[in-house]
Structure formats: structure tokens, C-alpha cells
Scaffold this active site. Structure first.
Site, PDB file in Angstrom:
ATOM      1  N   GLU A  86       8.692  -2.116  -2.567  1.00 58.15           N
ATOM      2  CA  GLU A  86       8.701  -1.411  -1.283  1.00 58.15           C
ATOM      3  C   GLU A  86       8.486   0.093  -1.438  1.00 58.15           C
ATOM      4  O   GLU A  86       7.815   0.717  -0.618  1.00 58.15           O
ATOM      5  CB  GLU A  86      10.049  -1.673  -0.590  1.00 58.15           C
ATOM      6  CG  GLU A  86      10.082  -1.258   0.871  1.00 58.15           C
ATOM      7  CD  GLU A  86      11.376  -1.695   1.542  1.00 58.15           C
ATOM      8  OE1 GLU A  86      11.885  -0.927   2.358  1.00 58.15           O
ATOM      9  OE2 GLU A  86      11.880  -2.793   1.237  1.00 58.15           O
ATOM     10  N   ASP A  87       9.048   0.681  -2.518  1.00 56.90           N
ATOM     11  CA  ASP A  87       9.065   2.141  -2.622  1.00 56.90           C
ATOM     12  C   ASP A  87       8.215   2.730  -3.751  1.00 56.90           C
ATOM     13  O   ASP A  87       8.218   3.947  -3.962  1.00 56.90           O
ATOM     14  CB  ASP A  87      10.511   2.629  -2.799  1.00 56.90           C
ATOM     15  CG  ASP A  87      11.350   2.372  -1.555  1.00 56.90           C
ATOM     16  OD1 ASP A  87      10.771   2.282  -0.461  1.00 56.90           O
ATOM     17  OD2 ASP A  87      12.582   2.252  -1.676  1.00 56.90           O
TER      18      ASP A  87
END
Length: 736
Positions: A86-87
Site C-alpha cells: 500500500e505504501d
């Protein structure tokens, strides 16, 4: 590996994590965990949290929480890697290649969907939850990691901006805490609720903490005295037991005060004793000892050992009157029951034979499988989220079929919910119900212990009115499905005749229009076939002239024209209107992407500026705009095709009327303080009625006041709740 230098706090945290795991998994190979840590640390290098600490602290703390749950190494690898997709630039395929299929599947399950994939935040949130639920069915470790992630985020929530704090806390209390409850994880649920409560209702939180603290010394003395007495009584009867005292959690106290409109002094179970013994037989024996010593309060004895809750919670509960008239609760269970009550599904890991958690028939997972099945075809994100919250609502009514089968339903469930819980055919053909041998209305609310018999009639169809009172999403979805099919057929017929009539009026011969041309026009409006186009016309989403202008552009121009009513059911087509037909007060709202539809605010909820709103295409009246919090919205939205996106378009100086009810202590000066709050905000009072309650100590003040927007309403409610003696403040909606 050598110990990290003192200047490396992240490395030190990881070594503490390893030491924690070794305590309960001394023989496990932690090399894969080490690789996951190094990989995640490299990818998160340079990233910082809002608290100012290195981002990698968060994944390590998540893994530590999972270690406290005694999760396996795969689960903790997922905890360390849960944010890399996600990051950072890492892909799920890269995780699969380095760490294997199991870890990749879990990491993918906890990863939220990309912001680029959806038109709105609501769509993205709904689909992310849907994805997580599906992943949970495959591997329960997905939700364990998600819960651990949420716990650490909630512990550090104070570093975020107020708006983000509110959003995350609301999501926690509406989704994650109930999931923990359904999985039997009482300890996790309690922490999540109290942390969210602290940010959502800071004034109420401080007041309750202060109230509990002010009684702490006397409560501890009282519990110590009771504990010694119980120990002596149980020893005399030869019942082995470990006894502990507890004070009710702040959020539980708050909910009881709000639900029952009472004061802290009236909470029976503010103090409780917990008796942990060695067998079921001794649980009941201990209950007898308690009731012999102190008088039980009628209606407060609950046997969750004979009939466990759906999350497998087992315990005996009773409330009794103490030596000086104080009331307190006693919970009695075995040590094993206590472990399950605290840890829930985390107490049952079975990874030896390659299993990924509890058995497939575990009750705590069965509800999840049903949930996924019922909501698989639900397209509308708002509807998905609201029904998800209903499904996560803690069950309270334990009812029985005439043959003794237990049917567990939410609070306020009805015979209709009971019928659909048995089978969809029973629900669809339900015409009546008997509760405890007596015929009752179908909207009656069921209570614990009711024996329910459903009367059916072949060929009978569910009523649209049922949507106003059913509680379970299973019942609601089944009813909507039948009604939607019937309404759709009617709308297709109306739309087709409406188009034919308008074509005759404008001199267009539809018989010469190729089916392919109509399909092409339907596709232009986003529909897959002509029947969908007819249905949209029947529902009044746009005018027949707009369609004809695309079918025969040489004969019909594109200027909007007020549609003729169809031959069948004159008010059935939705009455789009020409420019200038907005009611002036409602011109602050418009249909997204259209300027020529009549829009009005629904009188049941009178949405105020700043609120989330939703439009519903009515028959013959235009678009009704409701607050998303309006209780009537769910009853109207059985047909997704009638939902339409609306938005606030301009600021307005006009005020919106809002109904508020205030539950208070009955004391002099209360009304003066309430009106003083309104005066300070220069708020006009349209009506006000105050009355004392005859059946209990307290009073109720109902008022209609003018507010400019949602922020002003929240400010008023917050100020009223700060007044000493105010028990609760609610906004009232008119249910239809």
C-alpha cells in the site's frame, strides 16, 4: 545476529519482538521473520509517521500485538509486511516470490484498494471492506492482522488532524470493534471501543472517567469486602475458584446511560465480580452460593453456558443486591471459558496440518460466510456499508422454533427476520406469526426466550412495508430482491409506453428504429441493454425526449422538455423539470451532472448543509433528497436504480429546521441553561416542549431549532451535553 547499537531504536524494538515470540514458540524458526523485517525496513526507509517516529515502528508494534495474540510466524510476517504494497512500490507478486503464497495472500487481504480505482471515497471504502471480508473467509489471519493494525493506529491517533481522528474512530467503533466482538475477542473489542469513544465523545469520556474515579476508593473497598465473603462461602462449599473484581469499561457505561437514559448511580453492573472455577458443575454450584447469600435482581440472570452466544462466549451472569443495598454483577465461568471470552478465535489456532485457523464450521466464521454470500451482489457502496454495520450489530434475542431450535437475532428483530432466518421461501410466503402461542403483528419485536411459529401461504409475496421494520440484512436483501424484480418489470412496461407516446407526439416512427440503435443509445447512458433503458425511463431518471433526440436527431432537438406522463400509472415517470423549477430554498442542492431536475429536501429528515446526502427518484415529484443518516433511506433504497447522486452547490444564509430531544435530570434551571446555549449561538427556537417523566426520575425537552449547517448543529449538541444533568441529546427524524 548481534544486538543493534543503542542508536538504533527500531532494531531494538525488533529484538524485543523476537524475545516475546521465543517465550511461546521456542522451537519455531524465526529466519523468515528476520527476512520480512529486513525487507520491510528497506522499503519503508525514510518514511515517517505523524508522531515523528520512523514508519517501521508501526509494523513492528503490529507484529508485537499479534505476538500477544500468540499468532504463528506467517501471521507475524504479514504484520511486518502489511503496508509494503500500500505504501511503497512493492507488488503482491514480489511478496509472493520472496515470502510464499500464504504471506502474499494475507498481505493482499489487508491492503486497501488504490485511490485511482474509484470515483469516490465511499466506493473505495466499501470495496476495501468487501475485499477484506472475502480474504477473511479464506484465511482468518487477515482480520487478526487488520485488528492489530487498527489497535496500534488507535493508540497513536492523537497525532492526527481532528477530522481524520473522527473518521478513523467512527470506522473503528462501527466496523472493527463489532468484528472483534463477533470473533469473541472481548479484550480487543474493549480496547478499540474505549479508544474510539475517547476521540468521538471527549466530553462524555472525561465525565464518565471522572465519575468512575470519584467512586474508585469506595468501589475498591466494597469489592474487596465482597471478594473476601465470596471466597469464604465458596471455600466452605468446597468449590475451587479464582476471584477477581472489575469496574465496567467507560464506553459500556456510556452506551448504557444513553440507551436507558439513566445516571451512573443507576448502572447495576458498574462493579462486578468474576468467579473462575474448574468445571461447569461448579459454575452452577457457585451461582447457588451467590443467590443464597444475596438477593438476585429479577430478570438479570443470564445463562450463556446452556445457550452460548454466537461468538461462543459462555458465562453465567447475575445481578444481586449487596449488604448496604448496592447492586453488583457476578460473572461465573470456567478458566477455559474465560480464555475464550478474552481471546476469542485467537484461542483456537490450529496450524499443525496446514490449517489456517478455526474449523470451517466454527460458529464465529459461519456468520462471515453468510455475510459474504448475502452481500456478494450488492452493488451500491452506501447500502453495502450500512447493511454491513447492521450485520455486525451484537445479537441479543435468543428465540426458538416450536421444535426447540435456537435462532439468534439482533435486538428489535421481528417475526419476519425470524422467518427469513429459517429459509427465504418461509420469509417470502409469511402471512402471520404466533409468539408463545398467540398471534402477533408481523412488526412485533421478539424477546429472549420467545417461541415463534411462522404461518405461510403459497404464492404470497413480501410487502414493501416490511422494509420499515426488519432488522437483519438477510431479510432486507431477500425482500428487496423480490420487490425490485416486480418494480422493474412494471418500470420497463411504463418506460416503453412512455417512449412510444412521446415518439408519436414528436412524429418519430419507433417501428423503423433498429434494435441495435436503441442498444447503442442505452450503452451511451451506461446501460447494457434496451430493457435497462426502458426501466430508467419508467423510473423518471431522464425524459423520453432526451432518448429520442439521440435515436432521431434530425427530428428531435436535445433541449430538455417536460415529459408527458405515460399512459399507464400517470405519475410513474419521474417528472424531470425545466430550468427554474427548483424550489428556491432547495436550490442549494442539485443532481450531480444535471441542472434540469426538480429537487426537494425530504421532510422526514430535512438534511442540513454539510451532511452526507442521497437522492431518490420519486414518482411524479422529482428527486427527494435525504440525509444518509435518515432512517427512511434504507427503506427507500430497495431499488438501486432509483438512487441518484446529489450534491450541495452553494452556501446559503437560510436556516434549516432540526428537531432535537434532550434527556435531562428534573431540576430547576435546566430549561434556562438549555435555552442559554441556543441564545449564545444566536439560534432561533421554532418550538419547545418540556415535560417530566412519571415512570422515572428525569425530564425530556423536545425542540425544533434553526441551524445553518452540520457544524453548528454539532456545536449546539456538544454544548448541551456539557450541561450538568443532561443525560443525552438526540436528533429526531420522522419515520414514514
Amino acid at each position: 545476529m548481534p544486538l543493534p547499537p543503542p542508536s538504533d531504536p527500531v532494531g531494538q524494538l525488533y529484538r524485543e519482538l523476537e524475545a516475546k515470540i521465543r517465550e511461546y514458540r521456542p522451537k519455531d524458526d524465526l529466519a523468515p521473520l528476520e527476512r520480512a523485517y529486513q525487507f520491510a525496513r528497506e522499503r519503508h526507509e525514510g518514511q515517517m509517521r505523524d508522531s515523528g517516529e520512523p514508519y517501521m515502528v508501526h509494523p513492528i508494534m503490529v507484529a508485537r500485538i499479534l505476538a500477544e495474540m500468540r499468532l504463528d510466524v506467517v501471521g507475524m510476517e504479514t504484520g511486518l509486511l502489511h503496508d509494503v504494497v500500500e505504501d511503497t512500490s512493492v507488488t503482491v507478486d514480489e511478496v509472493r516470490e520472496r515470502f510464499g503464497e500464504e504471506v502474499a495472500r494475507c498481505v493482499d487481504g489487508v491492503t486497501k484498494l488504490s485511490k485511482l480505482d474509484f470515483f469516490s471515497a465511499e466506493d473505495r471504502q466499501a470495496e476495501s471492506f468487501r475485499k477484506m471480508l472475502l480474504a477473511m473467509v479464506e484465511d482468518i489471519r487477515v482480520i487478526m492482522v487488520k485488528l492489530a493494525d487498527r489497535i496500534h493506529n488507535m493508540r497513536t491517533l492523537g497525532y492526527l488532524a481532528p477530522e481524520r481522528r473522527q473518521r478513523i474512530a467512527r470506522e473503528t467503533i462501527e466496523i472493527y470493534a463489532p468484528i472483534a466482538h463477533r470473533l469473541g475477542m472481548g479484550k480487543v473489542r474493549g480496547e478499540l471501543e474505549d479508544l474510539a469513544f475517547q476521540h468521538l465523545e471527549p466530553d462524555a469520556y472525561k465525565e464518565i472517567i471522572a465519575s468512575i474515579e470519584s467512586r474508585r476508593h469506595s468501589n475498591e473497598e466494597f469489592l474487596e469486602e465482597i471478594l473476601r465473603t465470596v471466597e469464604a462461602e465458596l471455600r466452605r462449599e468446597g468449590i475451587p475458584a479464582r476471584i477477581e473484581g472489575r469496574v465496567k469499561r467507560p464506553y459500556s457505561v456510556f452506551m448504557k446511560l444513553r440507551r436507558q437514559k439513566i445516571t451512573v448511580d443507576q448502572v447495576y453492573d458498574l462493579m462486578a465480580l468474576r468467579i473462575l472455577t474448574d468445571s461447569v458443575k461448579n459454575c452452577y454450584a457457585a451461582l447457588g452460593v451467590i443467590h443464597n447469600r444475596w438477593r438476585p435482581i429479577p430478570g438479570r440472570i443470564k445463562d450463556f453456558i446452556a445457550i452460548p452466544r454466537p461468538n461462543l462466549y459462555q458465562s453465567l451472569h447475575t445481578s444481586v443486591v449487596g449488604p448496604q443495598g448496592q447492586t453488583f454483577e457476578v460473572q461465573i465461568r470456567t478458566e477455559e471459558m474465560h480464555r475464550i471470552a478474552e481471546e476469542g478465535i485467537a484461542a483456537h489456532w490450529k496450524y499443525k496440518e496446514g490449517r489456517k485457523g478455526p474449523a470451517a464450521d466454527d460458529n464465529r466464521i459461519a456468520w462471515l460466510r453468510h455475510l459474504v454470500e448475502w452481500q456478494r451482489d450488492m452493488q451500491d457502496p452506501g447500502e453495502f456499508m450500512s447493511t454491513l454495520k447492521v450485520d455486525l450489530y451484537p445479537e441479543e434475542a435468543y428465540t426458538f422454533t416450536p421444535k426447540g431450535k435456537v435462532i439468534v437475532l439482533p435486538r428489535e428483530a421481528t417475526p419476519i427476520d425470524f422467518a427469513y432466518a429459517i429459509h427465504s421461501d418461509v420469509g417470502n410466503t409469511c402471512v402471520g406469526a404466533k409468539v408463545n402461542g398467540r398471534i402477533v403483528p408481523l412488526r412485533s419485536q421478539l424477546r429472549n426466550g420467545d417461541i415463534v411459529e411462522i404461518m405461510t401461504q403459497p404464492g404470497h409475496q413480501p410487502s414493501k412495508d416490511w422494509l420499515a421494520f426488519v432488522r437483519t440484512s438477510r431479510a432486507r436483501n431477500k425482500i428487496k430482491h423480490v420487490i425490485n424484480a416486480s418494480e422493474r418489470l412494471k418500470a420497463i412496461e411504463i418506460g416503453e409506453k412512455y417512449l412510444e407516446k412521446e415518439a408519436r407526439r414528436l412524429g418519430v416512427q419507433l417501428s423503423r428504429v433498429a434494435r441495435a440503435d436503441l442498444d447503442r443509445v442505452a450503452a451511451g447512458y451506461g446501460y447494457s441493454k434496451t430493457e435497462d433503458l426502458y426501466a430508467a425511463l419508467g423510473y423518471g431518471r431522464f425524459s423520453a425526449r432526451q432518448v429520442l433526440s439521440k435515436v432521431a436527431p434530425d427530428k428531435v432537438d436535445e433541449e430538455p422538455a417536460e415529459p408527458l406522463a405515460p399512459e399507464v400509472e400517470p405519475a410513474a415517470a419521474g417528472a424531470p423539470a425545466g430550468p427554474g423549477r427548483h424550489q428556491d430554498h432547495d436550490a442549494v442542492i442539485k443532481v450531480r451532472g444535471m441542472d434540469d431536475l426538480l429537487v426537494y429536501r425530504a421532510k422526514c429528515c430535512n438534511p442540513i448543509r454539510g451532511e452526507a446526502i442521497v437522492g431518490y427518484v420519486t414518482r411524479g415529484k422529482g428527486v427527494a433528497v435525504h440525509s444518509r443518516a435518515c432512517p427512511n433511506v434504507q427503506n427507500l433504497m430497495y431499488d438501486v436504480e432509483r438512487k441518484i447522486e446529489v450534491e450541495w452547490v452553494r452556501a446559503v444564509d437560510d436556516a434549516f429546521p432540526v428537531r432535537i430531544v434532550v434527556h435531562t435530570d428534573d431540576r430547576p434551571g435546566m430549561l434556562n441553561q438549555l435555552t442559554g446555549v441556543l441564545s449564545d449561538e444566536s439560534t432561533n427556537i421554532r418550538s419547545l416542549e418540556a415535560r417530566s417523566l412519571t415512570d422515572q426520575v428525569g425530564g425530556v425537552v423536545e425542540m425544533t431549532v434553526d441551524v445553518r449547517d452540520k457544524k453548528q448543529l454539532e456545536k449546539l449538541v456538544s454544548a448541551m451535553r456539557r450541561i450538568s444533568g443532561v443525560r443525552d441529546v438526540e436528533r429526531l427524524f420522522n419515520q414514514t
